[in-house]
Motif scaffolding. Structure first.
Motif, PDB file in Angstrom:
ATOM      1  N   TYR A  20       0.834  -1.195   0.000  1.00 24.36           N
ATOM      2  CA  TYR A  20       0.000   0.000   0.000  1.00 24.36           C
ATOM      3  C   TYR A  20       0.878   1.258   0.000  1.00 24.36           C
ATOM      4  CZ  TYR A  20      -2.937   3.648   2.030  1.00 24.36           C
ATOM      5  OH  TYR A  20      -3.577   4.824   2.277  1.00 24.36           O
ATOM      6  N   ASP A  57      -6.374   5.026  -5.331  1.00 26.98           N
ATOM      7  CA  ASP A  57      -7.642   5.370  -5.962  1.00 26.98           C
ATOM      8  C   ASP A  57      -7.525   5.415  -7.477  1.00 26.98           C
ATOM      9  OD1 ASP A  57     -10.178   5.498  -5.178  1.00 26.98           O
ATOM     10  OD2 ASP A  57     -10.041   7.443  -4.183  1.00 26.98           O
ATOM     11  N   TYR A  87      -7.624  -1.935  -0.101  1.00 25.27           N
ATOM     12  CA  TYR A  87      -6.638  -0.964   0.342  1.00 25.27           C
ATOM     13  C   TYR A  87      -6.496   0.201  -0.625  1.00 25.27           C
ATOM     14  CZ  TYR A  87      -4.645  -3.279   4.423  1.00 25.27           C
ATOM     15  OH  TYR A  87      -4.448  -3.792   5.669  1.00 25.27           O
ATOM     16  N   ASN A 128     -10.568   3.915  -2.821  1.00 22.99           N
ATOM     17  CA  ASN A 128     -11.366   4.528  -1.760  1.00 22.99           C
ATOM     18  C   ASN A 128     -12.694   5.071  -2.243  1.00 22.99           C
ATOM     19  OD1 ASN A 128      -9.258   4.120   0.075  1.00 22.99           O
ATOM     20  ND2 ASN A 128      -8.241   5.971  -0.678  1.00 22.99           N
TER      21      ASN A 128
END
Lengths: 300, 344
Positions: free
Chosen positions: A151, A161, A240, A243
């Motif tokens: 991440y 994103d 992860y 979003n």
């Protein structure tokens, strides 16, 4: 994911002489065999499929039907839940994201995997063994273990994103199984074919494009399907990386939908059924081709 | 090659080809012909071969190092810090996180859960899958349809499985309703939230989801055993059970051992199903939390990224040790093929 991966690593050795020619030879005078076998088979299939059918059929019921009688058949059947999901832009947006991610990951895994497997299978050089071991060891690194640092890497690359933030790591994590499936496959292409192309004046790269790609197609199909289904079902990484709801893939979508509409069980069931459909269809359609392809593969 | 005409055209083409040594090989020595082009390719220049190797394998290796190996190494590095995920880690605590893990009761609990899931996956799925594969390996109609259907739970995603099962297993869900209406009402239970029961529910769902995979593997293994062996044994008067015990099971050994290996590694990493059905917090109280869940709960959800990464490292080490032991003592013979094949 890792189980899918490694499971199929066995298939080239284990499956080549599975059905096709055998069932043709054996079953020509179709015999029915032992009824007990059918009974157990049906029972087992029932256990496997019933919960899935519950989800699919449940989508045809209304919420009041589900509340008053959770385990019954629809009465009457209503198509409204499915229609509502199919009309929603959320579903189609997430569907499109899943398709993009799955196709891009599959393409990346197949192309990069085929290239590196070709090197490992058909070139002689010192680091060959190390290269193979590196990828083979990769089977032991499931995504979950490295998810936090992964991440961070994705964040540093500015891919949070962003669908690329899912695609690129998926390609990297898909490589080990691809290499393990394709290397024996490429090695099985007889040397005579390579020599014949060399005689025709083709370089080794020419051999790669003209002979290896067509001849390894069945192996590539296997790898491709597994990559597609794996990507379609992947949950941890999108969880992860993505979003905003607009970027969700379907697994995240299913979860978001089921918590958002937790009271509308029927619609959740419809959404869930539609989300699993593509992977199921792709797999069922190609299941025979995977096995058949491996059966018909060139043998050395 | 035995056809002289074919040989002629082959050598003729070769001399016209780009290969520099091709023309030198006399057409009267067809036996050496196959070796010549290889030598030609080799002599065409090491630099070119190296370039090809680099271009073909470079992208995959860079991707793999950057997104698989590097993050795993990074996890090991962060494991030495107390770090909350903002900026670079500065609070070096040495082995403190690991010392903490050793005394952390919550971790010991999730470790027990993970091992329980691992052992029971082997004990439940293994024998059942072998039995079913033996049964389904007989000549029956619709075998390919059966294969597709028993693979369904394995092919659909963990999210779908989790969502579906959690709806069915709610205390007012379909399973309890079914039990009530079929007169088995006394069996109704709080499948998901009763801490004594939830872990068994989880094991049941895990078995349901992954047994199809085991059955298919065993079926593939069974079908690679040559029919002649069974026929010979039958002629010698062996009974069905003798054949299964003396021929099928030993020859299925490699498949069983590799399946067990995959199952062990998979169980130790179990995450998705638990996270979806119970979530990181409820799984703690319901007693279904696994190592991976605890890692995410500590890292992402509680912000103790250093500690979370230390847990990841411990998970990795446990998997590695189990895998190495398993390879050393159980899998040695089977993997020899897989590993040395790639090196030879």
């Amino acid at each position: 994911m890792s189980a899918t991966a490694a499971g199929s690593w066995l298939s080239p050795t284990a499956e080549p002489n599975t059905p096709v020619d055998r069932s043709g030879r054996r079953d020509t005078p179709q015999k029915w065999g032992n009824p007990f076998t059918y009974f157990v088979a049906l029972l087992f299939i029932g256990v496997c499929v019933a919960p899935v059918l519950y989800i699919v059929v449940g989508g045809f019921r209304t919420n009041s039907q589900i509340t008053t009688n959770p385990a019954a058949l629809p009465h009457p059947w209503v198509a409204g839940n499915y229609a509502a999901v199919l009309r929603s832009t959320t579903f189609w947006g997430e569907f499109a994201n899943s398709v993009i991610v799955a196709l891009a990951s599959t393409a990346g895994i197949v192309v990069l995997g085929l290239m590196v497997s070709f090197v490992i299978a058909r070139y002689d050089f010192r680091l060959k063994g190390a290269m193979y071991s590196l990828f083979a060891a990769g089977l032991m690194f499931p995504m979950v273990i490295a998810i936090t640092p992964l991440y961070i890497v994705i964040k540093d690359l500015g891919l949070i994103d962003n669908l690329l933030g899912v695609i690129v790591p998926q390609i990297a994590f898909g490589l080990p199984m691809t290499v393990i499936i394709l290397v024996p496959f490429l090695r099985a292409i007889p040397n005579e074919i390579e020599e014949a192309t060399a005689i025709d004046g083709a370089s080794r790269l020419g051999f790669f494009f003209r002979m290896v790609i067509p001849l390894s197609l069945p192996g590539v199909v296997t790898v491709g399907i597994l990559a597609f289904v794996g990507s379609w079902n992947n949950y941890v990484l999108p969880l992860y990386v993505l979003n905003a709801q607009a970027n969700f893939t379907l697994p995240l979508g299913v979860q978001a939908f089921s918590s958002q509409y937790s009271t509308d069980t029927a619609k959740v069931l419809a959404f869930t059924s539609l989300a699993m459909l593509p992977a199921l269809v792709v797999f069922s359609v190609f299941e025979k081709r995977i096995v058949g392809g491996l059966t018909g593969a060139v043998k050395g | 090659m035995s056809n002289p005409l074919g040989t002629d055209t082959a050598t003729g083409r070769r001399s016209r080809g780009a290969s520099p040594v091709g023309g030198a090989a006399p057409a009267t020595a067809p036996a050496t012909a196959p070796a010549t082009p290889r030598a030609a390719v080799r002599r065409r220049g090491r630099g070119k071969t190296r370039l090809e190797i680099a271009v073909l394998s470079g992208p995959a290796i860079i991707m793999f190092l950057a997104f698989v190996v590097f993050p795993v190494a990074l996890a090991a590095y962060y494991g030495f810090y107390r770090w909350h995920g903002y900026g670079a880690p500065t609070d070096w605590v040495g082995l403190n996180n690991y010392r903490l893990i050793l005394t952390d009761h919550a971790f010991q609990q999730v470790l027990r859960h993970s091992f329980l899931i691992m052992v029971l996956s082997l004990l439940i799925q293994g024998p059942l899958a072998i039995a079913l594969a033996l049964l389904l390996n007989q000549r029956i109609r619709g075998r390919s349809l059966i294969r597709v259907l028993i693979f369904v739970p394995y092919v659909i995603s963990e999210v779908v499985v989790g969502t579906g099962w959690s709806l069915m297993l709610q205390s007012n869900g379909a399973l309890n309703d079914l039990l009530r209406s079929s007169g088995l009402g006394f069996l109704q239970a709080d499948w998901l939230s009763n801490p004594k029961l939830a872990i068994w529910t989880l094991i049941g769902i895990v078995s349901w989801k992954y047994i199809g995979f085991a059955v298919i593997l065993m079926l593939a293994g069974l079908q690679s055993i040559p029919d002649e062996l069974f026929e010979a044994a039958q002629i010698d008067g062996a009974s069905y059970w003798q054949i299964q015990r003396r021929i099928t099971l030993p020859l299925l050994g490699p498949t069983i051992r590799i399946w067990a290996f995959l199952s062990i590694i998979g169980s130790l990493q179990l995450f998705d199903l638990v996270y979806i059905i119970w979530g990181p917090y409820v799984s703690g109280t319901a007693g279904t939390s696994t190592m991976a869940i605890y890692m995410v709960a500590q890292g992402r959800n509680a912000g103790n990224y250093g500690y979370g990464n230390a847990i990841a490292v411990v998970m990795f080490l446990i998997s590695l040790v189990v895998a190495l032991l398993y390879q050393r003592f159980v899998l040695r013979r089977d993997l020899q093929g897989a590993v040395t094949e790639g090196v030879s």
